[in-house]
Design an enzyme around this catalytic site. Structure first.
Site, PDB file in Angstrom:
ATOM      1  N   GLY A 208       0.835  -1.206   0.000  1.00 32.05           N
ATOM      2  CA  GLY A 208       0.000   0.000   0.000  1.00 32.05           C
ATOM      3  C   GLY A 208       0.862   1.244   0.000  1.00 32.05           C
ATOM      4  O   GLY A 208       2.062   1.181  -0.273  1.00 32.05           O
ATOM      5  N   ASN A 209       0.267   2.370   0.291  1.00 33.45           N
ATOM      6  CA  ASN A 209       1.038   3.601   0.432  1.00 33.45           C
ATOM      7  C   ASN A 209       0.377   4.503   1.461  1.00 33.45           C
ATOM      8  O   ASN A 209      -0.671   4.171   2.008  1.00 33.45           O
ATOM      9  CB  ASN A 209       1.207   4.300  -0.926  1.00 33.45           C
ATOM     10  CG  ASN A 209      -0.129   4.684  -1.527  1.00 33.45           C
ATOM     11  OD1 ASN A 209      -0.847   5.508  -0.986  1.00 33.45           O
ATOM     12  ND2 ASN A 209      -0.472   4.046  -2.648  1.00 33.45           N
ATOM     13  N   ARG A 210       0.990   5.641   1.728  1.00 28.23           N
ATOM     14  CA  ARG A 210       0.560   6.475   2.860  1.00 28.23           C
ATOM     15  C   ARG A 210      -0.581   7.433   2.535  1.00 28.23           C
ATOM     16  O   ARG A 210      -0.906   8.297   3.338  1.00 28.23           O
ATOM     17  CB  ARG A 210       1.750   7.296   3.373  1.00 28.23           C
ATOM     18  CG  ARG A 210       2.859   6.457   3.925  1.00 28.23           C
ATOM     19  CD  ARG A 210       3.950   7.346   4.516  1.00 28.23           C
ATOM     20  NE  ARG A 210       5.188   6.613   4.707  1.00 28.23           N
ATOM     21  CZ  ARG A 210       5.423   5.821   5.736  1.00 28.23           C
ATOM     22  NH1 ARG A 210       4.503   5.661   6.661  1.00 28.23           N
ATOM     23  NH2 ARG A 210       6.567   5.187   5.827  1.00 28.23           N
TER      24      ARG A 210
END
Ligand code: C5P
Length: 399
Positions: A208-210
């Site tokens: 995923g990412n932030r």
């Protein structure tokens, strides 16, 4: 020209010399056909009488949450109003609003209000310039409240500078513009992608990412407030927009986001791609949880579909496509390249180099690049305010 006829307005008056201007403001609003309910802090009564305001507004002016006659229902008033204006907003009232200290009827009602809230500060120039006041104003803006900027000039203290409450005519004009702008996207269909994507590795893990989804959700809310029918394709995000006029379709992976975006783009007048889409996903998601065995583990990754590029290829005349670029180096060059490659009409650049900008912050600092190399740089603002800037810029292209 939008008029204010029939609008229900809560006018909160706090204790400042500028309170005399609120009598004029009340009169102007009533003359415009608005229904005005005045709320005062106890200290405002030292500057202007409830009787004056009750006479001008044709309603009793409330200064207590409860009194011997009964309870002034701040929750009901908060739900009743189409807008709340706090004018003058003193340093104390701003501070109380920013921390939710509801020890008077204005702040209690403010916390219950679901309508847009406007505040017109009034104070001496040093009080206004103090970092605490400025921080409180920023916080209030970050929560989506609208600052009606202070004027400059002679102040009650005898000093001169910024800190004067906006004139009643300016405040009325501000409201008019707000409501006029609101419907500027009526009849338009807007597609927005937002949030991260999660690409499964196995049933419990993902890449995923932030991204929080805040910027895209702010855009969806702003577009819906302007009257657009919004489809928000939202990756895994804790947020859920409450605004009417937004259809939220939740997705998890880039593939799913791609499918939904491609399906809805043909009917859209405008698509804004604010999602932070994973560029790669595990080639094969394991059906069972991967066990810890060897010291290293190799994941084979494969490219995800580029949603922006797909939409860019199928874009018809009259449709607008707006992208985002979050860069850590060579920002302008990279953003320009993306603008070209993905067939965007404009691209919103934010840099991770700027303090307070990017993932998870409530604020953002952007530049908007157009095809003709025109570039507009904006200040650090709340994401709600950035969304308004972006829509103003895009609406000019739509027209
Ligand atoms: O990831 P990148 O920096 O290329 O993203 C630029 C723009 O392209 C953003 O607007 C993003 O939402 C969009 N994008 C997309 N599909 C991808 C990757 C990016 O729509 N697979």
């Amino acid at each position: 020209m939008t008029n204010l006829k029939g609008k229900k307005i809560l006018l909160g008056i706090s204790g400042s010399i500028a309170a005399y201007k609120s009598a004029f403001l009340t009169r102007l609003l009533v003359k415009e056909g608005a229904e005005v309910q005045v709320l005062m802090t106890p200290s405002a009564k030292s500057f202007i009488t409830p009787l004056t305001l009750a006479t001008l507004s044709q309603k009793p002016a409330f200064s207590e949450v409860s009194s011997e006659e009964g309870w002034n229902n701040h929750v009901e008033m908060g739900l009743w109003a189409d807008a709340m204006i706090i004018a003058p907003a003193t340093a104390t009232t701003l501070a109380k609003m920013s921390i939710g200290l509801a020890d008077n009827i204005i702040v209690a009602t403010y916390l219950s209000a679901r309508c847009p809230v406007f505040f017109a500060p009034a104070m001496d120039l040093d009080m206004w310039a103090h970092p605490t006041t400025q921080e409180n104003v920023r916080r209030l803006q970050n929560y989506g409240n609208h600052l009606i900027p202070v004027g400059e000039g002679e102040l009650a203290s005898g000093l001169a500078g910024p800190g004067r409450m906006a004139e009643p005519e300016e405040i009325v004009e501000y409201l008019r513009r707000f409501w006029q702008q609101e419907q500027s996207l009526a009849g338009r269909k807007v597609l927005i992608t937002a949030g991260p994507t999660y690409e499964p590795i196995d049933p419990v893990r993902f890449i995923g990412n932030r991204s929080s989804g805040k910027m895209g959700v702010a855009l969806a809310e702003a577009a819906a407030r302007r009257g657009a029918a919004v489809i928000l394709v939202l990756g895994p995000s804790r947020l859920s927009p409450q605004q009417p006029g937004i259809q939220t379709i939740r997705v998890e992976t880039a593939d799913q986001m791609h499918k939904v975006a491609v399906q809805h783009f043909p009917a859209a007048d405008l698509a804004i791609l604010a999602a932070a889409v994973a560029d790669y996903r595990p080639q094969e998601a394991s059906l069972q949880k991967i066990k810890k065995k060897s010291d290293t583990l190799n994941l084979e990754l494969t490219k995800t579909p580029d949603i922006a590029a797909s939409l860019g290829r199928s874009k018809k005349p009259g449709q607008l496509l707006v992208g985002f670029a979050l860069e850590t180096q060579n920002e302008l060059t990279n953003a320009r390249e993306k603008l070209e490659k993905k067939n965007f009409d404009c691209i919103v650049l934010n840099s991770l180099q700027d303090a307070g900008a990017g993932f998870n912050y409530d604020t953002n600092k952007v530049s908007i690049l157009h095809k003709n190399n025109k570039i507009r740089n904006f200040e650090l603002k709340s994401k709600a305010a950035v969304a308004e800037d972006i829509l103003n810029e895009v609406e000019a292209l739509l027209r």
